[in-house]
Design an enzyme around this catalytic site. Structure first.
Site, PDB file in Angstrom:
ATOM      1  N   LEU A  62      14.116 -15.113 -21.017  1.00 34.76           N
ATOM      2  CA  LEU A  62      13.330 -15.603 -19.893  1.00 34.76           C
ATOM      3  C   LEU A  62      14.061 -15.204 -18.615  1.00 34.76           C
ATOM      4  CD1 LEU A  62      12.493 -19.257 -21.072  1.00 34.76           C
ATOM      5  CD2 LEU A  62      11.013 -17.246 -21.221  1.00 34.76           C
ATOM      6  N   ASP A  63      13.310 -14.931 -17.558  1.00 34.13           N
ATOM      7  CA  ASP A  63      13.939 -14.624 -16.276  1.00 34.13           C
ATOM      8  C   ASP A  63      14.793 -15.807 -15.816  1.00 34.13           C
ATOM      9  OD1 ASP A  63      12.587 -12.218 -16.249  1.00 34.13           O
ATOM     10  OD2 ASP A  63      10.947 -12.969 -14.995  1.00 34.13           O
ATOM     11  N   LYS A  64      15.760 -15.523 -14.975  1.00 36.35           N
ATOM     12  CA  LYS A  64      16.684 -16.558 -14.499  1.00 36.35           C
ATOM     13  C   LYS A  64      15.947 -17.773 -13.947  1.00 36.35           C
ATOM     14  CE  LYS A  64      20.431 -17.386 -11.189  1.00 36.35           C
ATOM     15  NZ  LYS A  64      21.351 -16.777 -10.189  1.00 36.35           N
TER      16      LYS A  64
END
Length: 233
Positions: A62-64
């Site tokens: 998942l993106d940050k």
């Protein structure tokens, strides 16, 4: 660092990743990561995966600044099984996003190939009038509007492919970027008071192991997402 563990068995660890934490270390990553948490709490993952030194146990990312449900493998056998399920698109994923504006259609399918933006290879995009992309690959996202507000909408998203930044790119492409997404929505993207990151949350994840176990997991939205919902609806 504490990360909520939603589910745990001999094969998998399922987490509710908070926003603001990167999944694994990298040249542009600072601060603790999900991998740091895993190595501390579940040291057996250190030998699991295609690149266990950098991404032990990590099957997907998942993106940050994206929160939500994430599955991690505890052993190499489950890693290979999960990797195959993701590659064959047999993992069902649902996301929630607060987006700018009101989509014209309550339901729809976004089918726009995604590739690297030639002028900025770190970004992904769809081919538009003045923007050219390289290495475009099929990308399909189904969406459903859960709630309309005056200036914002809550949208449920079901990605049918797994391209980098797919949901953010597709929502931007139809004119309704994720709120506060300065990379894909632009520096003037709409952003509700009090929100300071892209409001994208991995709500649920489902898959079946070959032996027949059907697993379904849901992750509650974090506090900042809840606050944003209250303010815009």
């Amino acid at each position: 660092m504490q990360i909520q563990t939603i589910y745990l068995d001999k094969d998998v660890i399922v987490l509710n990743k908070p926003p603001g934490i990167s999944v694994h270390p990298g040249s542009s990553v600072s601060g603790p990561t999900v991998v740091d948490f895993l190595l501390e709490k579940f040291p057996e993952v250190k030998a699991v995966g295609d690149d266990p030194k950098m991404r032990p146990g990590i099957v997907h990312r998942l993106d940050k600044d994206t929160s939500g449900v994430m599955v991690v493998s505890r052993n190499q056998k489950s890693f290979e099984k999960l990797k195959e399920l993701f590659q064959k698109r047999l993992v069902e994923k649902l996301y929630w996003a607060i987006v700018c504006g009101r989509p014209k259609e309550r339901r729809g399918v976004i089918s726009l190939p995604i590739g690297r933006v030639i002028k900025n290879p770190l970004k992904r995009g769809v081919e538009e009038n003045k923007r050219k992309i390289r290495g475009a690959r099929e990308a399909v996202t189904e969406y459903k509007v859960l709630k309309f507000g005056k200036h914002y909408s809550l949208v449920e998203l079901s990605p049918k492919t797994g391209r980098m930044h797919q949901l953010r790119v597709h929502l931007k492409a139809i004119g309704h970027p994720v709120v506060c997404d300065k990379i894909y929505g632009g520096k003037n993207v709409c952003c509700p008071d009090g929100a300071d990151r892209q409001m994208l949350h991995a709500r649920s994840l489902s898959f079946s192991f070959p032996e027949g176990r059907r697993l379904h997991f849901e992750a509650d939205v974090p506090q900042d997402f809840t606050v944003a919902l209250r303010r815009v609806f």
